[in-house]
Design a protein around this motif. Structure first.
Motif, PDB file in Angstrom:
ATOM      1  N   GLY A  41       0.818  -1.204   0.000  1.00  0.00           N
ATOM      2  CA  GLY A  41       0.000   0.000   0.000  1.00  0.00           C
ATOM      3  C   GLY A  41       0.852   1.254   0.000  1.00  0.00           C
ATOM      4  N   GLU A  42       0.211   2.379  -0.202  1.00  0.00           N
ATOM      5  CA  GLU A  42       0.955   3.640  -0.265  1.00  0.00           C
ATOM      6  C   GLU A  42       1.499   4.026   1.107  1.00  0.00           C
ATOM      7  N   ASP A  43       0.692   3.789   2.159  1.00  0.00           N
ATOM      8  CA  ASP A  43       1.115   4.181   3.505  1.00  0.00           C
ATOM      9  C   ASP A  43       1.513   2.999   4.375  1.00  0.00           C
ATOM     10  N   ILE A  44       0.960   1.814   4.089  1.00  0.00           N
ATOM     11  CA  ILE A  44       1.292   0.618   4.855  1.00  0.00           C
ATOM     12  C   ILE A  44       1.503  -0.548   3.896  1.00  0.00           C
ATOM     13  N   SER A  45       2.602  -1.232   4.078  1.00  0.00           N
ATOM     14  CA  SER A  45       2.853  -2.480   3.365  1.00  0.00           C
ATOM     15  C   SER A  45       3.191  -3.555   4.394  1.00  0.00           C
ATOM     16  N   TYR A  46       2.973  -4.815   4.028  1.00  0.00           N
ATOM     17  CA  TYR A  46       3.343  -5.872   4.960  1.00  0.00           C
ATOM     18  C   TYR A  46       3.736  -7.140   4.223  1.00  0.00           C
ATOM     19  N   ILE A  47       4.521  -7.945   4.915  1.00  0.00           N
ATOM     20  CA  ILE A  47       4.842  -9.308   4.499  1.00  0.00           C
ATOM     21  C   ILE A  47       4.407 -10.215   5.644  1.00  0.00           C
ATOM     22  N   TRP A  48       3.569 -11.179   5.332  1.00  0.00           N
ATOM     23  CA  TRP A  48       2.957 -12.042   6.352  1.00  0.00           C
ATOM     24  C   TRP A  48       3.281 -13.489   5.985  1.00  0.00           C
ATOM     25  N   GLU A  49       4.185 -14.104   6.742  1.00  0.00           N
ATOM     26  CA  GLU A  49       4.603 -15.472   6.494  1.00  0.00           C
ATOM     27  C   GLU A  49       3.969 -16.403   7.521  1.00  0.00           C
ATOM     28  N   CYS A  50       3.499 -17.551   7.073  1.00  0.00           N
ATOM     29  CA  CYS A  50       2.823 -18.512   7.940  1.00  0.00           C
ATOM     30  C   CYS A  50       3.594 -19.825   7.965  1.00  0.00           C
ATOM     31  N   PHE A  51       3.899 -20.287   9.165  1.00  0.00           N
ATOM     32  CA  PHE A  51       4.644 -21.523   9.339  1.00  0.00           C
ATOM     33  C   PHE A  51       3.852 -22.478  10.225  1.00  0.00           C
ATOM     34  N   ALA A  52       3.989 -23.762   9.954  1.00  0.00           N
ATOM     35  CA  ALA A  52       3.345 -24.757  10.799  1.00  0.00           C
ATOM     36  C   ALA A  52       3.955 -24.702  12.196  1.00  0.00           C
ATOM     37  N   GLY A  53       3.096 -24.685  13.219  1.00  0.00           N
ATOM     38  CA  GLY A  53       3.569 -24.648  14.586  1.00  0.00           C
ATOM     39  C   GLY A  53       3.987 -26.020  15.080  1.00  0.00           C
ATOM     40  N   VAL A  54       4.486 -26.070  16.306  1.00  0.00           N
ATOM     41  CA  VAL A  54       4.924 -27.331  16.903  1.00  0.00           C
ATOM     42  C   VAL A  54       3.731 -28.227  17.229  1.00  0.00           C
ATOM     43  N   GLU A  55       2.658 -27.616  17.768  1.00  0.00           N
ATOM     44  CA  GLU A  55       1.479 -28.384  18.149  1.00  0.00           C
ATOM     45  C   GLU A  55       0.655 -28.753  16.913  1.00  0.00           C
ATOM     46  N   PRO A  56      -0.108 -29.837  16.978  1.00  0.00           N
ATOM     47  CA  PRO A  56      -0.980 -30.192  15.848  1.00  0.00           C
ATOM     48  C   PRO A  56      -1.971 -29.076  15.544  1.00  0.00           C
ATOM     49  N   HIS A  57      -2.229 -28.864  14.260  1.00  0.00           N
ATOM     50  CA  HIS A  57      -3.227 -27.900  13.791  1.00  0.00           C
ATOM     51  C   HIS A  57      -2.932 -26.478  14.315  1.00  0.00           C
ATOM     52  N   SER A  58      -1.662 -26.100  14.315  1.00  0.00           N
ATOM     53  CA  SER A  58      -1.291 -24.761  14.772  1.00  0.00           C
ATOM     54  C   SER A  58      -0.517 -24.030  13.690  1.00  0.00           C
ATOM     55  N   VAL A  59      -0.482 -22.709  13.813  1.00  0.00           N
ATOM     56  CA  VAL A  59       0.211 -21.866  12.840  1.00  0.00           C
ATOM     57  C   VAL A  59       0.926 -20.745  13.564  1.00  0.00           C
ATOM     58  N   GLU A  60       2.090 -20.384  13.046  1.00  0.00           N
ATOM     59  CA  GLU A  60       2.844 -19.253  13.556  1.00  0.00           C
ATOM     60  C   GLU A  60       2.866 -18.171  12.480  1.00  0.00           C
ATOM     61  N   HIS A  61       2.409 -16.979  12.863  1.00  0.00           N
ATOM     62  CA  HIS A  61       2.349 -15.856  11.931  1.00  0.00           C
ATOM     63  C   HIS A  61       3.524 -14.920  12.203  1.00  0.00           C
ATOM     64  N   ASP A  62       4.366 -14.713  11.203  1.00  0.00           N
ATOM     65  CA  ASP A  62       5.503 -13.797  11.309  1.00  0.00           C
ATOM     66  C   ASP A  62       5.216 -12.614  10.396  1.00  0.00           C
ATOM     67  N   ARG A  72       4.579   4.340   6.609  1.00  0.00           N
ATOM     68  CA  ARG A  72       5.139   5.652   6.271  1.00  0.00           C
ATOM     69  C   ARG A  72       4.827   6.644   7.382  1.00  0.00           C
ATOM     70  N   ASN A  73       5.840   7.344   7.863  1.00  0.00           N
ATOM     71  CA  ASN A  73       5.656   8.319   8.934  1.00  0.00           C
ATOM     72  C   ASN A  73       5.431   9.719   8.383  1.00  0.00           C
ATOM     73  N   MET A  74       5.355  10.698   9.270  1.00  0.00           N
ATOM     74  CA  MET A  74       5.053  12.069   8.877  1.00  0.00           C
ATOM     75  C   MET A  74       6.131  12.670   7.972  1.00  0.00           C
ATOM     76  N   LYS A  75       7.329  12.124   8.021  1.00  0.00           N
ATOM     77  CA  LYS A  75       8.423  12.620   7.187  1.00  0.00           C
ATOM     78  C   LYS A  75       8.489  11.915   5.840  1.00  0.00           C
ATOM     79  N   GLY A  76       7.563  11.012   5.604  1.00  0.00           N
ATOM     80  CA  GLY A  76       7.547  10.288   4.346  1.00  0.00           C
ATOM     81  C   GLY A  76       8.464   9.089   4.317  1.00  0.00           C
ATOM     82  N   LEU A  77       9.080   8.777   5.468  1.00  0.00           N
ATOM     83  CA  LEU A  77       9.962   7.626   5.565  1.00  0.00           C
ATOM     84  C   LEU A  77       9.188   6.426   6.111  1.00  0.00           C
ATOM     85  N   TYR A  78       9.652   5.244   5.775  1.00  0.00           N
ATOM     86  CA  TYR A  78       8.960   4.035   6.217  1.00  0.00           C
ATOM     87  C   TYR A  78       9.654   3.435   7.438  1.00  0.00           C
ATOM     88  N   GLU A  79       8.835   3.140   8.459  1.00  0.00           N
ATOM     89  CA  GLU A  79       9.329   2.501   9.661  1.00  0.00           C
ATOM     90  C   GLU A  79       8.858   1.051   9.675  1.00  0.00           C
TER      91      GLU A  79
END
Length: 247
Positions: free
Chosen positions: A160-181, A187-194
């Motif tokens: 997106g113009e103001d927010i971008s993301y990368i969302w990776e999903c990995f199988a967790g240790v427990e059965p039927h579980s997922v870990e979201h990274d 983008r902040n007030m100065k136009g830089l991305y944090e």
């Protein structure tokens, strides 16, 4: 689960989430059980996207969440919308002192943040303690299909113009579980991305485990359906909906 910086980005990232369908589902179930004007408790309310519309429908709504940041955003939104929702910071596994309700809901996969069956049992027991006789408990969870076929091993991204993301999903240790990274670039007030990073874990169980936990806590199962249906449970449903009644 504390959401930190994510709480302030949540609504923009979830703008396409079907909150109107969640609200409609709850209202239809309540109406079918003669609870149109009852008191309702929203457990795991997040930023209030279900509690606030329910309040605007004339219901007396109380809402709880573990995240102080989420509750801060929810309170601001509630005031701006002219809604009358009481917000409290509590852990769903340790609900106490909140009074009695005709209906308790826990939606948007909040239950999936419980780590094990002991926490599931504790939550259901605490929910029952806060329900009036024959009161309803309505909740949803990710299905096994969604955890294992939609989430695990997959990566989602948004540029997106103001927010971008990368969302990776990995199988967790427990059965039927997922870990979201998740990594967010805002983008902040100065136009830089944090950059902000979040790590979340979710877990689901076979339907039989939820049924047993409800029975153990003192509930009678009313229905199990899928993907906002009031009648059908498709084997490939991504979200299971449970309606149970306090015995």
């Amino acid at each position: 689960m504390n959401y930190g910086k994510f709480a302030y980005l949540y609504d923009e990232l979830m703008i396409d989430a079907p909150y109107d369908q969640w609200v409609s589902f709850v209202l239809k179930v309540m109406n079918a059980n003669g609870l149109e004007t009852g008191q309702i408790l929203d457990v795991g309310c997040g930023t209030g996207n279900i509690a606030i519309p329910l309040s605007k429908k004339g219901l007396e709504v109380t809402a709880v969440d573990l995240s102080e940041e989420m509750l801060f955003v929810a309170q601001e939104k509630s005031v701006a919308a002219g809604a009358k929702v009481q917000f409290f910071q509590q852990d769903m596994r340790e609900l106490e002192g909140l009074g009695q309700y005709d209906t308790i809901v826990s939606l948007c996969d909040s239950i999936n943040y419980l780590n094990n069956e002991a926490e599931l049992n504790a939550t259901f027991s605490r929910v029952r303690e806060h329900l009036n006789d024959h009161g309803l408990f309505i909740f949803d969870v990710h299905s096994i299909h969604k955890i294992e076929k939609v989430f695990n091993g997959n990566t989602f991204a948004h540029n997106g113009e103001d927010i971008s993301y990368i969302w990776e999903c990995f199988a967790g240790v427990e059965p039927h579980s997922v870990e979201h990274d998740l990594s967010f670039f805002v983008r902040n007030m100065k136009g830089l991305y944090e950059r902000y990073d979040e790590f979340h874990k979710q877990r689901t169980y076979p339907i039989e485990v939820y049924e047993q936990a409800l029975q153990k806590a003192g509930f009678k199962l009313v229905s199990i359906t899928g993907d906002f249906s009031l009648k059908l449970l498709n084997k490939d449903a991504e979200r299971w909906f449970f309606v149970a009644q306090r015995k």
